[in-house]
Design a protein around this motif. Structure first.
Motif, mmCIF file in Angstrom:
data_model
loop_
_atom_site.group_PDB
_atom_site.id
_atom_site.type_symbol
_atom_site.label_atom_id
_atom_site.label_comp_id
_atom_site.label_asym_id
_atom_site.label_seq_id
_atom_site.Cartn_x
_atom_site.Cartn_y
_atom_site.Cartn_z
ATOM 1 N N PHE A 139 1.744 -6.251 -14.215
ATOM 2 C CA PHE A 139 1.189 -6.529 -12.362
ATOM 3 C C PHE A 139 3.534 -5.920 -12.692
ATOM 4 O O PHE A 139 3.906 -6.809 -12.891
ATOM 5 C CB PHE A 139 1.398 -7.056 -11.724
ATOM 6 N N THR A 140 3.818 -5.120 -12.225
ATOM 7 C CA THR A 140 5.497 -5.125 -12.195
ATOM 8 C C THR A 140 5.941 -5.249 -13.516
ATOM 9 O O THR A 140 4.990 -4.847 -14.323
ATOM 10 C CB THR A 140 6.382 -6.280 -11.320
ATOM 11 N N GLY A 180 6.662 -10.198 -0.801
ATOM 12 C CA GLY A 180 6.953 -8.751 -0.530
ATOM 13 C C GLY A 180 7.820 -9.794 -1.844
ATOM 14 O O GLY A 180 8.309 -10.440 -2.510
ATOM 15 N N SER A 221 6.046 2.155 5.285
ATOM 16 C CA SER A 221 6.853 1.350 3.975
ATOM 17 C C SER A 221 6.662 2.206 2.673
ATOM 18 O O SER A 221 7.769 1.837 2.522
ATOM 19 C CB SER A 221 5.752 0.430 3.489
ATOM 20 N N ILE A 244 2.706 1.504 -0.539
ATOM 21 C CA ILE A 244 2.230 0.301 -0.304
ATOM 22 C C ILE A 244 2.156 -0.446 -0.997
ATOM 23 O O ILE A 244 2.295 -1.858 -0.213
ATOM 24 C CB ILE A 244 0.765 1.025 0.165
ATOM 25 N N ILE A 276 21.019 6.046 8.881
ATOM 26 C CA ILE A 276 20.023 6.470 9.914
ATOM 27 C C ILE A 276 19.473 4.584 10.531
ATOM 28 O O ILE A 276 20.168 4.067 11.069
ATOM 29 C CB ILE A 276 19.149 5.893 8.406
HETATM 30 O O1 0RQ Z 1 17.948 2.955 -0.930
HETATM 31 O O2 0RQ Z 1 18.323 2.478 -3.097
HETATM 32 O O3 0RQ Z 1 19.528 4.678 -2.040
HETATM 33 O O4 0RQ Z 1 20.624 2.068 -1.971
HETATM 34 O O5 0RQ Z 1 16.070 3.040 0.527
HETATM 35 O O6 0RQ Z 1 15.688 0.320 0.720
HETATM 36 O O7 0RQ Z 1 16.850 -1.725 2.099
HETATM 37 O O8 0RQ Z 1 17.144 -1.709 -0.616
HETATM 38 O O9 0RQ Z 1 14.841 -2.480 0.688
HETATM 39 O O10 0RQ Z 1 14.735 -2.853 -2.356
HETATM 40 O O11 0RQ Z 1 13.283 -4.044 -0.622
HETATM 41 O O12 0RQ Z 1 13.128 -1.930 -0.465
HETATM 42 C C1 0RQ Z 1 9.883 -0.852 1.388
HETATM 43 C C2 0RQ Z 1 11.148 0.064 -0.103
HETATM 44 C C3 0RQ Z 1 11.974 -1.509 0.434
HETATM 45 C C4 0RQ Z 1 9.990 -2.483 -0.452
HETATM 46 C C5 0RQ Z 1 11.055 -1.070 0.614
HETATM 47 C C6 0RQ Z 1 16.576 3.074 1.742
HETATM 48 C C7 0RQ Z 1 18.233 1.691 1.236
HETATM 49 C C8 0RQ Z 1 17.769 2.003 -0.312
HETATM 50 C C9 0RQ Z 1 15.904 0.755 -0.454
HETATM 51 P P1 0RQ Z 1 19.521 3.231 -2.082
HETATM 52 P P2 0RQ Z 1 16.827 -1.504 0.607
HETATM 53 P P3 0RQ Z 1 14.037 -3.157 -0.949
HETATM 54 C C10 0RQ Z 1 4.900 -6.382 -2.617
HETATM 55 C C11 0RQ Z 1 4.823 -6.100 -1.840
HETATM 56 C C12 0RQ Z 1 5.727 -1.537 0.149
HETATM 57 C C13 0RQ Z 1 5.724 -1.983 -0.752
HETATM 58 C C14 0RQ Z 1 5.573 -3.853 -0.125
HETATM 59 C C15 0RQ Z 1 8.501 -1.467 -1.333
HETATM 60 C C16 0RQ Z 1 16.283 1.573 -0.797
HETATM 61 O O13 0RQ Z 1 10.073 -3.011 -0.552
HETATM 62 O O14 0RQ Z 1 8.849 -0.542 -2.089
HETATM 63 O O15 0RQ Z 1 5.907 -3.937 0.952
HETATM 64 N N1 0RQ Z 1 7.507 -1.770 -0.048
HETATM 65 N N2 0RQ Z 1 4.672 -3.699 -1.192
HETATM 66 O O16 0RQ Z 1 19.271 3.510 2.098
HETATM 67 C C17 0RQ Z 1 15.548 6.513 4.723
HETATM 68 C C18 0RQ Z 1 14.909 4.778 5.991
HETATM 69 C C19 0RQ Z 1 15.218 3.640 4.963
HETATM 70 C C20 0RQ Z 1 15.694 3.868 3.956
HETATM 71 C C21 0RQ Z 1 15.901 2.065 3.034
HETATM 72 N N3 0RQ Z 1 14.538 4.264 7.187
HETATM 73 N N4 0RQ Z 1 15.234 5.987 6.053
HETATM 74 N N5 0RQ Z 1 15.890 5.700 3.661
HETATM 75 N N6 0RQ Z 1 16.217 2.927 3.089
HETATM 76 N N7 0RQ Z 1 15.572 2.407 4.937
HETATM 77 C C22 0RQ Z 1 5.374 -4.842 -3.804
HETATM 78 C C23 0RQ Z 1 3.904 -4.966 -4.474
HETATM 79 O O17 0RQ Z 1 3.366 -4.867 -3.857
HETATM 80 C C24 0RQ Z 1 3.861 -4.721 -5.518
#
Ligand code: 0RQ
Length: 498
Positions: A26-27, A258, A364, A376, A402
């Protein structure tokens, strides 16, 4: 030892074009590390000789570069589910080379057992030990190991000598009965043990053992920046407010968080808070911050699917394993993420959004509506069943080009019905008990970046005539189309969408 010792190449020869592979872990934690690298090489050779070679990969969550990275670079993945976080695989998914389907993590094991996706041809299981009668001591993560080992026609063991056998006792292996014989899962407190410490498989299915000595290779966290710190502080303020007004019991409730820097910042803030009592976690992943909280006495216990620790932190835990033995239980994903248990225990959930809309719907997974990011994950398993569900994100992305808060999400993962609270670096929007328009006003005033507030206030005015959840259908995706055309959502001009 009863089983043949194989090289990774020999093990990869067991796997055929079109096979369904089920992997432990897992991961990166508990995920195989060498057979898939050899499989990628085999695929490249097959492709060079003009033959098709792709496999379908079923896992607990995301994997590591040895699996998703290597196989994606070799263009050797056909079907992939339920979550991934590899840059190389992301490219394959978004170019349609790999057929990814996104699924709630708690659902995959049962859907496999129900026969939805066919048989598992080969399971690759990382182990710290395996006995001649097929008792497997798993490593740092469980994922779907029990289900894929049960279903597989053949099992390959990756025996990882980097994992000490003293991890025995940290696993809680349990498989629910399937409908129509299903009963409750008997977890009534986060630390209730319901299963066995070892995974028992049919030894006749084990085709061989591949020895490895490779760590999970999880990276440590970058230092918290001001935005992340502020989000963490806002989440803590919200939880302390709920505790003070009695909406969270004084003994507190189990937490799910998360992955990533925001989750780390929140846990750091809770650890620093004198008002938050020592708490339990009922979560899918624990990261480095949880180890520190346990050492400080702030986190008493964590139910999880994996220990996704950096290599340095993992060494610390292995060296002090007796301290952690009664503080961590690793369970299969369908138990760590069980909607039934999340609702029973009253778990407070904290997940990250890519984008939210002014009415509280959450995206997400899809960057600007079309490009898959990761998936997700477990966020839906927890959010939908939470005692309080919290989503957080920075108020802007890409240096302000953005706005993460938009009029209408460009893809929907969690609907307004499941989302209680939205938190950004700007502040907290408590959405509970509010109508759509009241939610929009609260989100705009409390969470939106000042550069975008006037635009979103104007959007709400523009759409005011539009019923219970007012939208201008021409302008609803105006932020996104402006970004696509001009690279900056701040240039949105609503008059162009009239
Ligand atoms: O881009 O990588 O090019 O810099 O998205 O964003 O802010 O670094 O956030 O790494 O915490 O990821 C939702 C993807 C967030 C993650 C998500 C761009 C931003 C950056 C990453 P770069 P951040 P994080 C536990 C529970 C879904 C599943 C979940 C995820 C990159 O938390 O996969 O929660 N969540 N599971 O610049 C365009 C926008 C943006 C954007 C951010 N609105 N539009 N690009 N970015 N917002 C995990 C498990 O279940 C195992």
């Amino acid at each position: 030892m009863a089983f043949p010792i194989l090289t990774a190449q020999e093990a990869a020869e067991v796997i055929n074009n079109g096979d369904n592979l089920g992997l432990s872990g897992f991961t990166a934690a508990g995920t195989p590390k060498v057979v898939t690298e050899a499989l990628a090489k085999k695929a490249e050779k097959e492709h060079a000789e003009g033959r098709p070679f792709k496999v379908n990969i079923f896992t607990g969550a995301s994997t590591n570069d040895h699996v998703d990275g290597a196989l994606a670079r070799a263009n050797a993945i056909d079907k992939r589910t339920p979550y991934q976080s590899s840059a190389d695989l992301r490219k394959r998914i978004n170019s349609h080379d790999a057929n990814y389907f996104d699924l709630h993590l708690s659902e995959l094991a049962q859907k496999l057992r129900y026969g939805t996706f066919g048989d598992i041809d080969v399971a690759i299981i990382e182990a710290a030990h395996v006995s001649d009668n097929g008792e497997i001591l798993l490593g740092t993560g469980v994922g779907m190991a029990p289900t894929v080992a049960k279903m597989a026609k053949k099992i390959i063991i990756e025996l990882n000598e980097a994992i000490p056998t003293s991890v025995e006792g940290l696993h809680d292996i349990y498989m629910p009965l399937d409908p129509p014989y299903r009963r409750e899962i008997p977890i009534y407190k986060p630390n209730d043990r319901i299963g066995s410490t070892l995974l028992k498989v049919d030894p006749a299915k084990i085709v061989g053992i591949v020895k490895t000595n490779i760590t999970d290779g999880v990276h440590g966290f970058s230092p918290l920046d001001d935005v992340t710190k502020q989000i963490g502080a806002n989440v803590c303020d919200f939880l302390i407010g709920e505790l003070r007004r009695g909406a969270i019991p004084a003994s507190f409730l189990p937490l799910q968080s998360g992955v990533g820097n925001i989750a780390n910042a929140v846990l750091f803030g809770l650890g620093e808070s004198k008002e938050v009592p020592a708490f339990d976690m009922y979560t899918e992943v624990i990261q480095d911050a949880v180890v520190d909280l346990m050492e400080k006495g702030k986190c008493r216990f964590a139910s999880t699917c994996s220990m996704t620790f950096s290599d340095a932190k993992m060494t610390e835990v292995f060296n002090n394993i007796d301290f952690f033995r009664d503080k961590i239980l690793m369970r299969p994903g369908e138990i760590s993420n069980s909607p039934e248990i999340v609702r029973r225990l009253g778990v407070i959930t904290m997940n990250t959004a890519l984008e939210a809309d002014i009415f509280g719907n959450i995206n997400s997974t899809h960057v600007v509506g079309t490009k898959m990011m990761n998936g997700i994950g477990g966020s839906g398993d927890f959010t939908r069943n939470a005692y309080i569900s919290i989503f957080s994100c920075p108020s802007t992305a890409k240096g302000g080009l953005i706005s993460t808060i938009v009029p209408m999400v460009s893809h929907l993962d969690h609907s307004e019905h499941s989302v209680d609270v939205l938190i950004t670096d700007q502040g907290i929007a408590d959405l509970r008990g509010k109508s759509p328009v009241q939610r929009a006003e609260t989100i705009i005033e409390n969470c939106v970046n000042p550069e975008y507030k006037p635009l979103l206030r104007d959007y709400l005015k523009l759409s005011q005539a539009g019923g219970h959840t007012p939208h201008s259908l021409n302008a609803a995706l105006g932020f996104h189309s402006t970004f696509a055309a001009e690279g900056d959502m701040r240039k949105t001009d609503w008059s162009k969408f009239a």
